[in-house]
Design a protein around this motif. Sequence first.
Motif, PDB file in Angstrom:
ATOM      1  N   ARG A  18       0.826  -1.208   0.000  1.00  0.00           N
ATOM      2  CA  ARG A  18       0.000   0.000   0.000  1.00  0.00           C
ATOM      3  C   ARG A  18       0.865   1.264   0.000  1.00  0.00           C
ATOM      4  O   ARG A  18       0.534   2.242  -0.683  1.00  0.00           O
ATOM      5  CB  ARG A  18      -0.934  -0.004   1.209  1.00  0.00           C
ATOM      6  N   THR A  19       1.962   1.257   0.747  1.00  0.00           N
ATOM      7  CA  THR A  19       2.830   2.441   0.782  1.00  0.00           C
ATOM      8  C   THR A  19       3.425   2.713  -0.596  1.00  0.00           C
ATOM      9  O   THR A  19       3.558   3.868  -0.987  1.00  0.00           O
ATOM     10  CB  THR A  19       3.958   2.304   1.811  1.00  0.00           C
ATOM     11  N   VAL A  20       3.751   1.651  -1.333  1.00  0.00           N
ATOM     12  CA  VAL A  20       4.274   1.818  -2.695  1.00  0.00           C
ATOM     13  C   VAL A  20       3.194   2.429  -3.576  1.00  0.00           C
ATOM     14  O   VAL A  20       3.450   3.386  -4.315  1.00  0.00           O
ATOM     15  CB  VAL A  20       4.735   0.468  -3.299  1.00  0.00           C
ATOM     16  N   GLU A  21       1.981   1.894  -3.498  1.00  0.00           N
ATOM     17  CA  GLU A  21       0.881   2.391  -4.326  1.00  0.00           C
ATOM     18  C   GLU A  21       0.563   3.857  -4.023  1.00  0.00           C
ATOM     19  O   GLU A  21       0.295   4.639  -4.931  1.00  0.00           O
ATOM     20  CB  GLU A  21      -0.363   1.526  -4.119  1.00  0.00           C
ATOM     21  N   ALA A  35      10.011   2.643  -0.978  1.00  0.00           N
ATOM     22  CA  ALA A  35       8.970   1.765  -0.444  1.00  0.00           C
ATOM     23  C   ALA A  35       9.037   0.398  -1.117  1.00  0.00           C
ATOM     24  O   ALA A  35       8.765  -0.627  -0.486  1.00  0.00           O
ATOM     25  CB  ALA A  35       7.598   2.389  -0.650  1.00  0.00           C
ATOM     26  N   MET A  36       9.418   0.388  -2.399  1.00  0.00           N
ATOM     27  CA  MET A  36       9.515  -0.873  -3.142  1.00  0.00           C
ATOM     28  C   MET A  36      10.619  -1.756  -2.577  1.00  0.00           C
ATOM     29  O   MET A  36      10.475  -2.976  -2.535  1.00  0.00           O
ATOM     30  CB  MET A  36       9.757  -0.571  -4.625  1.00  0.00           C
ATOM     31  N   ARG A  60       2.604  -9.573  -8.413  1.00  0.00           N
ATOM     32  CA  ARG A  60       2.443  -8.302  -7.699  1.00  0.00           C
ATOM     33  C   ARG A  60       3.706  -7.464  -7.777  1.00  0.00           C
ATOM     34  O   ARG A  60       3.637  -6.251  -8.004  1.00  0.00           O
ATOM     35  CB  ARG A  60       2.110  -8.546  -6.234  1.00  0.00           C
ATOM     36  N   LYS A  61       4.851  -8.118  -7.578  1.00  0.00           N
ATOM     37  CA  LYS A  61       6.132  -7.414  -7.635  1.00  0.00           C
ATOM     38  C   LYS A  61       6.351  -6.819  -9.016  1.00  0.00           C
ATOM     39  O   LYS A  61       6.733  -5.654  -9.152  1.00  0.00           O
ATOM     40  CB  LYS A  61       7.264  -8.394  -7.291  1.00  0.00           C
ATOM     41  N   ALA A  67       4.625  -0.117 -12.508  1.00  0.00           N
ATOM     42  CA  ALA A  67       3.925   1.115 -12.147  1.00  0.00           C
ATOM     43  C   ALA A  67       4.904   2.179 -11.658  1.00  0.00           C
ATOM     44  O   ALA A  67       4.777   3.352 -11.992  1.00  0.00           O
ATOM     45  CB  ALA A  67       2.877   0.837 -11.098  1.00  0.00           C
ATOM     46  N   VAL A  68       5.896   1.757 -10.879  1.00  0.00           N
ATOM     47  CA  VAL A  68       6.911   2.697 -10.376  1.00  0.00           C
ATOM     48  C   VAL A  68       7.698   3.280 -11.534  1.00  0.00           C
ATOM     49  O   VAL A  68       7.928   4.486 -11.606  1.00  0.00           O
ATOM     50  CB  VAL A  68       7.870   2.003  -9.373  1.00  0.00           C
ATOM     51  N   ASN A  69       8.096   2.433 -12.460  1.00  0.00           N
ATOM     52  CA  ASN A  69       8.927   2.881 -13.587  1.00  0.00           C
ATOM     53  C   ASN A  69       8.152   3.760 -14.563  1.00  0.00           C
ATOM     54  O   ASN A  69       8.728   4.688 -15.139  1.00  0.00           O
ATOM     55  CB  ASN A  69       9.525   1.681 -14.317  1.00  0.00           C
TER      56      ASN A  69
END
Length: 71
Positions: A18-21, A35-36, A60-61, A67-69
């Motif tokens: 959730r923190t990553v999202e 966070a990742m 998920r990973k 999404a991060v990239n």
Amino acid sequence: RRTIINKSRRTQMRGAVRTVEEAIKSGDREAALKAMTRAEPELMQAAQRNIIHKNNAARRKSRLMRAVNSG
């Protein structure tokens, strides 16, 4: 007893994800990457401990990193 332990670990994993999202939503790439680095081992350990399936953890990973990239 195992159920309580597994619930705790699942909650911890979900919180890390959730923190990553949230970081991705806010557009803060640095925070998302930080966070990742915490969420990835959480996911893989959950898979190792049979809390989630290993393919589920890998999926998920992968989706989070994409999404991060892109974000």
